[in-house]
Each structure stands twice: as structure tokens, then as C-alpha cells.
Write an enzyme that holds these catalytic residues in place. Structure first.
Site, PDB file in Angstrom:
ATOM      1  CE  LYS A 113      -4.307  -1.741   1.626  1.00  0.00           C
ATOM      2  NZ  LYS A 113      -5.417  -1.377   2.924  1.00  0.00           N
ATOM      3  CE  LYS A 196      -7.779 -11.475  -2.350  1.00  0.00           C
ATOM      4  NZ  LYS A 196      -7.563 -11.141  -0.756  1.00  0.00           N
ATOM      5  CE  LYS A 199     -12.583  -3.963  -0.764  1.00  0.00           C
ATOM      6  NZ  LYS A 199     -13.632  -3.833   0.198  1.00  0.00           N
TER       7      LYS A 199
END
Ligand code: TRP
Length: 334
Positions: A113, A196, A199
């Protein structure tokens, strides 16, 4: 007595992966006789990256609506918003004194992140796993259903719990167990069977959102990446066909049967035969949830009521734990 706790961030839309990997399991845990379930919307985690306050408020209600619409029953489980129970962040500070910088620096989610700009990342993003540990330990939760990607965070929570116990010579916090099971713990992207469903994937075609209408679902499934071979008889023959395996896994999870049984229905058939049936199953499974969600979102007051009484119940459990931690740590309480 088991105490189960989990949470989801109120960031953007929920998809099939969240439903099969989390919500569907959460619903089934409610039926376990010796289990008490707490499900929170972790808004304090969502503010560790740039966000819009108005969007956050709405997204928080939407996630709560999705919990309820998926079958989490406020009479059986405690549903609440993290920030409504200040004990989470209060405990976080105390646990933060025991969380080692070196360990936090090794958290892969922080590295992902923060990216190249780790120097500019906020303290909140760095300390995110300590807040997660507090979410769990403030209720002395014993079981934590999470996805594979959260295992490292849970490991840290276990570490902090035992550091606390050792440091103060107590047997206070239990070791929370990760629960990584369920019908489809790893739901993969429709465009790439090795990554995966997420979103944050820039392509909306890679996922099926809980709010997609029937036409969109059909289109996404029709365009889903597959191969040209027919479906085999044996599951092991899907070992090198990740996209095919993903679709069969999803079909099985939604129809509550084993992958072997689902494969048997379609063995010898091609994807052009499989896909419409799969799409119908997804549409059928999602329709009641989406309808419920839409109804709930028209009457947000009823969601707020559920969340308020959930927060009250959660706080009743959290407050005595925090008080005891204060006592153990020699902090005064006036
Ligand atoms: N970090 C989790 C995620 O992104 C969400 C989360 C926050 C959580 N606190 C938690 C999950 C406590 C389980 C228990 O998926």
C-alpha cells in the site's frame, strides 16, 4: 465458548470474492451452538489511505447493509461500526507499546500500500496491523475468519497477545486462531485464474460485484477467460487450468456441493455450455441479497438502529477488558 470476530473495510463495492470468501462463512458461523459472533465494519482502517468523508459514511452503511442482506442476523450476531466503540483505538495505543517496528516493517500489505513512497505514508497505515490486533483482542476473540492475505496480520496479533502475557506475567489474552476455510477461500479474477478477485483490479470485468445486474453478470461471465478444452471428469485434471478450476470452484461454492460433484455435471461439456448455467446460478444467488441491500439502503435509519444497538453490546464486552488491561499495566483510572 468460541468467540468469532471479523471485519471488512468500507471501501468500494463488494464482489463475489468477498461473498464466498467471507460473508457466506460468517453467516454459517452464527449457527454454531457454542459460538458468539461479532462482525464489524472497520472504518478506522479505511481512513489510513486518502478518502472522501461523505463517501466513507455511505460505504459504511452499505457494508452493514450487505452483512444483513447476506443473512447476518442482528439477533444472532453483534453487528457494529469500529469507530463507534472507542475501546478499539484506546487498546491500540497500549498494544502499540509492545509491537516491534521491525515486525511492522515486514508486513507485506504495508509495503504494497505504501509503495515507493513509504517515507510519506502515514503512521496510521504503518500501525494498521496494531489496530487490527486491538479489534480482535479487545473482545478476547478466539477465532478470526480472514483471507489468506490477512494471515500475516493475524500472526502479529498472536505475537502481541503473547508479548503482553509474558511482559506482565498474566494469562490474559487468548491466542486468536485464523480461520481460513469456507466454500471458496480464494476466489480468483475472471480475467486471470492466478490472481485474486479484487476490488482494486482496474478492470471491472475481472470481478462480479454484489450490485451488478443480471445482464452485467451474464456479460462478465461470457467474457471470462477460459480455455477451449472440454471439462474433464477428474478434478486433478484441472491442476494446470487455473481459470477452469476457479469457475468450477465458484459453481460448487454457490450450489453448496463439492467441486467433484459440480465437475461431474459438466464433464465432457465445453465452456459455452457451462457459462450460461454458471451465470444463472450467480444471478439467482445474488438477486435476493441485492434486493435486500437496496431495500435496506432506502431506509438507512433501520441500519443505523441495528448498528447502534450492536455498538452498545460490543462496548459492554470491550469496556471491562480495557479496564483490566489498565489495571494490569499499572495505569490509573480516575
Ligand atoms: N484488515 C482486514 C482486511 O483488510 C480487515 C480487518 C480489520 C479485520 N480488523 C479486523 C479482519 C479484525 C478480521 C479481524 O481484510
Amino acid at each position: 465458548m468460541k468467540r468469532i470476530l471479523s471485519g471488512m473495510q468500507p471501501t468500494s463495492q463488494l464482489h463475489l470474492g468477498n461473498y464466498l470468501g467471507a460473508l457466506k462463512n460468517w453467516v454459517s458461523f452464527q449457527e454454531e451452538k457454542d459460538a458468539e459472533c461479532l462482525y464489524c465494519v472497520v472504518d478506522l482502517h479505511a481512513i489510513t489511505v486518502p478518502y472522501d468523508p461523505k463517501v466513507l459514511k455511505r460505504a459504511t452503511l452499505e457494508i452493514a447493509a450487505a452483512y444483513i442482506a447476506s443473512g447476518i442476523d442482528p439477533k444472532k450476531s453483534t453487528i457494529f461500526v469500529q469507530s463507534a466503540v472507542p475501546e478499539h483505538s484506546q487498546l491500540m495505543w497500549l498494544l502499540g507499546t509492545m509491537a516491534q517496528m521491525g515486525k511492522l516493517q515486514r508486513m507485506t500489505q504495508f509495503k504494497d500500500k505504501a509503495g515507493k513512497n513509504a517515507e510519506r505514508a502515514g503512521l496510521g497505515l504503518f500501525a494498521y496491523p496494531v489496530l487490527m490486533a486491538a479489534d480482535i483482542l479487545i473482545y478476547k476473540a478466539t477465532h478470526v475468519p480472514v483471507g489468506e492475505d490477512q494471515k500475516q496480520h493475524l500472526e502479529l496479533a498472536r505475537d502481541i497477545a503473547s508479548t503482553f502475557n509474558t511482559r506482565f506475567g498474566v494469562d490474559f489474552f487468548p491466542q486468536p486462531e485464523p480461520v481460513i476455510t469456507g466454500p471458496a477461500p480464494r476466489v480468483m479474477s475472471l480475467r486471470d485464474g492466478t490472481s485474486k478477485m479484487s476490488k482494486s483490479d482496474p478492470s471491472d470485468m475481472s470481478r462480479i460485484n454484489l450490485t451488478d445486474d443480471a445482464d452485467t453478470i451474464l456479460k462478465k461471465i461470457r467474457k471470462a477467460k477460459t480455455d477451449s478444452e472440454a471439462l474433464p471428469e477428474k478434478l486433478s485434471d484441472l491442476d494446470n487450468r487455473p481459470e477452469a478450476l476457479n469457475l468450477i470452484t465458484l459453481y460448487a461454492a454457490l450450489s453448496n456441493e463439492s467441486k467433484e460433484d459440480s465437475l461431474k455435471r459438466f464433464s465432457g461439456k465445453t465452456f459455452s455450455e457451462f457459462k450460461p448455467e454458471f451465470a444463472e446460478l450467480v444471478i439467482e444467488s445474488f438477486a435476493p441479497i441485492t434486493n435486500n441491500m437496496n431495500k435496506l439502503m432506502k431506509d438507512t435509519e433501520s441500519i443505523e438502529k441495528i448498528l447502534n444497538s450492536g455498538a452498545e453490546k460490543a462496548q459492554e464486552m470491550a469496556a471491562p477488558v480495557l479496564a483490566e488491561v489498565h489495571r494490569i499495566m499499572g495505569l490509573s483510572r480516575l
